[in-house]
Write an enzyme that holds these catalytic residues in place. Sequence first.
Site, PDB file in Angstrom:
ATOM      1  N   GLU A  23      -5.927  -5.574  -6.172  1.00  0.00           N
ATOM      2  CA  GLU A  23      -5.263  -5.116  -8.110  1.00  0.00           C
ATOM      3  C   GLU A  23      -5.913  -5.968  -8.686  1.00  0.00           C
ATOM      4  O   GLU A  23      -5.955  -6.892  -9.041  1.00  0.00           O
ATOM      5  CB  GLU A  23      -3.759  -4.908  -7.970  1.00  0.00           C
ATOM      6  CG  GLU A  23      -3.456  -4.370  -9.540  1.00  0.00           C
ATOM      7  CD  GLU A  23      -2.358  -4.418  -9.224  1.00  0.00           C
ATOM      8  OE1 GLU A  23      -1.506  -3.268 -10.101  1.00  0.00           O
ATOM      9  OE2 GLU A  23      -1.203  -4.326  -8.442  1.00  0.00           O
ATOM     10  N   CYS A 231       0.753  -0.829  -9.596  1.00  0.00           N
ATOM     11  CA  CYS A 231       0.725  -0.700 -11.102  1.00  0.00           C
ATOM     12  C   CYS A 231       0.004   0.365 -10.945  1.00  0.00           C
ATOM     13  O   CYS A 231       0.233   1.316 -11.904  1.00  0.00           O
ATOM     14  CB  CYS A 231       1.773  -1.721 -11.068  1.00  0.00           C
ATOM     15  SG  CYS A 231       3.546  -1.314 -10.443  1.00  0.00           S
ATOM     16  N   ASN A 370       2.003   4.243  -4.533  1.00  0.00           N
ATOM     17  CA  ASN A 370       1.901   3.728  -5.063  1.00  0.00           C
ATOM     18  C   ASN A 370       3.394   2.552  -4.721  1.00  0.00           C
ATOM     19  O   ASN A 370       3.580   2.411  -3.190  1.00  0.00           O
ATOM     20  CB  ASN A 370       1.413   2.680  -6.255  1.00  0.00           C
ATOM     21  CG  ASN A 370       1.858   1.253  -6.142  1.00  0.00           C
ATOM     22  OD1 ASN A 370       1.952   0.897  -5.180  1.00  0.00           O
ATOM     23  ND2 ASN A 370       3.148   1.177  -6.887  1.00  0.00           N
ATOM     24  N   GLU A 371       4.369   3.145  -4.783  1.00  0.00           N
ATOM     25  CA  GLU A 371       5.408   2.630  -4.861  1.00  0.00           C
ATOM     26  C   GLU A 371       6.625   3.529  -5.501  1.00  0.00           C
ATOM     27  O   GLU A 371       7.621   3.015  -6.004  1.00  0.00           O
ATOM     28  CB  GLU A 371       5.791   0.976  -5.481  1.00  0.00           C
ATOM     29  CG  GLU A 371       7.110  -0.091  -5.349  1.00  0.00           C
ATOM     30  CD  GLU A 371       6.782  -1.268  -5.622  1.00  0.00           C
ATOM     31  OE1 GLU A 371       6.878  -1.789  -6.998  1.00  0.00           O
ATOM     32  OE2 GLU A 371       6.381  -2.376  -4.918  1.00  0.00           O
TER      33      GLU A 371
END
Length: 486
Positions: A23, A231, A370-371
Amino acid sequence: MKLQISNCKKAAVQDGMIGLFFEDINYAADGGLYAEMIENRSFSFVDCYGDVGDYYTKPAWGYGWNATKECGEGRMEYVTGSPISRVNPWYLRFTAQDAGQGFWNKAYDGIYLEKGKTYTVRFYARAAQYPEGDITVQVTKDGRICAQAEVSCIHAPEKTWQKWNLYEAVLEAGETIRNGRFTISLTKPGTVEFDLISMMPDDAVAGVFRKDLFDLLKGLHPGFLRFPGGCIIEGNTLENRYRWKESVGDIKDRRTNFNRWAVHLTSEENGWHTQYSHYNQTLGIGFYEYFLLCELIGAKPLPVLNVGLACQFQSYELVEMDEPEFQEFLQDAVDLIEFANGPADSTWGSVRAKMGHPEPFGLTMVGIGNEQWQTEKIDFFGRYQAFEKAIHAKYPEIKLIGSAGPDITSEHYDKAWEFYKKEVPARDNFCYAVDEHYYVKPDWFYAHTDFYDEYPRDVKVFSGEYASHPISGMNLPQANTLGGAL
């Protein structure tokens, strides 16, 4: 603590089970793995402010650039009007009243040169009002010239349009230095416009990746690479999200984006503005480069896609599933697979081929979100089903990675596993693996060495993000303890 070491191997670990997550956080891409040495090379950076639900940026076209003062100070203006690309329309208009005046770049805390190595400088310039004279490129340290090249400027006849031209110069380091200063200056008075100023070490792997960091990644022998992040895929706002289509093609046509981590640790006390506020993404490492990196280090690519949600921790912004805009997210997923695997004469496969890779990259897995987690307002499970249907309608062989949410201790986690287990018996390709994230204290790891012993094997577990945090909080070097490492 009692430590017992044995050479007795237990269950064999299959090849490919251990890999990397990348990331652009802590300047891992721009200023890190991406070998570009100039910061804000296209005069497109912004200054970032805000907090959950209220983010905004201010223009910072000249961030990282300053006029030199050794020969008097020239005039620096950040303008648009005749850009080399409409995607990044701002550029520098520099006027020297006297010979030798120029400008310098902060370059991610300064230029590092290694004695004997060469570095290629490229930039676009337009001799707006510069009938004679050339351009000098230098790297200096405490007033010493450590590398220098003279560039012959192209002068068009008077009363004709002065075109943008691409210039190139090679700098050879006369000594090893840190925190050097990159400078461009004019040999005569006049006005010249500059854009996309780049400096790359000639040993950059594939002309993209910093060699020392690339070698370290390859030396880990990763089975996969998850990218382009966590994120930042979602963004603080949907406008700020990672759009893979903006990250491919010519670098001059890749829209600079502010990094989601530019607003990390903002608060009312600091005016919603921190030391990271100019953290931007040039997208010099884009999806083509990520696929290329996977190929070069021998890892399977695992791109992760936005499902129409900005970061659930940091934003309230979303696209409803019944809105026409939601179809863009689904189409991006299908088009990405064509970009990676499609023939060279397909719409997106031709983009890949034009960039230098006519053969497919061999994509087999895609992460959906992603999350993300299910809430009263956000139907993540419905979004996953929409992506699964759209992708498998055209590419049934693609393995999908679902999300279990931000932790492994809450009801979000339990509901996610219930959802996937219910759907998989009907369609065995519905979900290949569930992405679990856990940031916990060392004691949790010690107490849960058997965490997966009783898990069913029909849906695999993908531990996409995890860390041991002896101390709560972020940016705490004192948290890097032996206990956490073990």
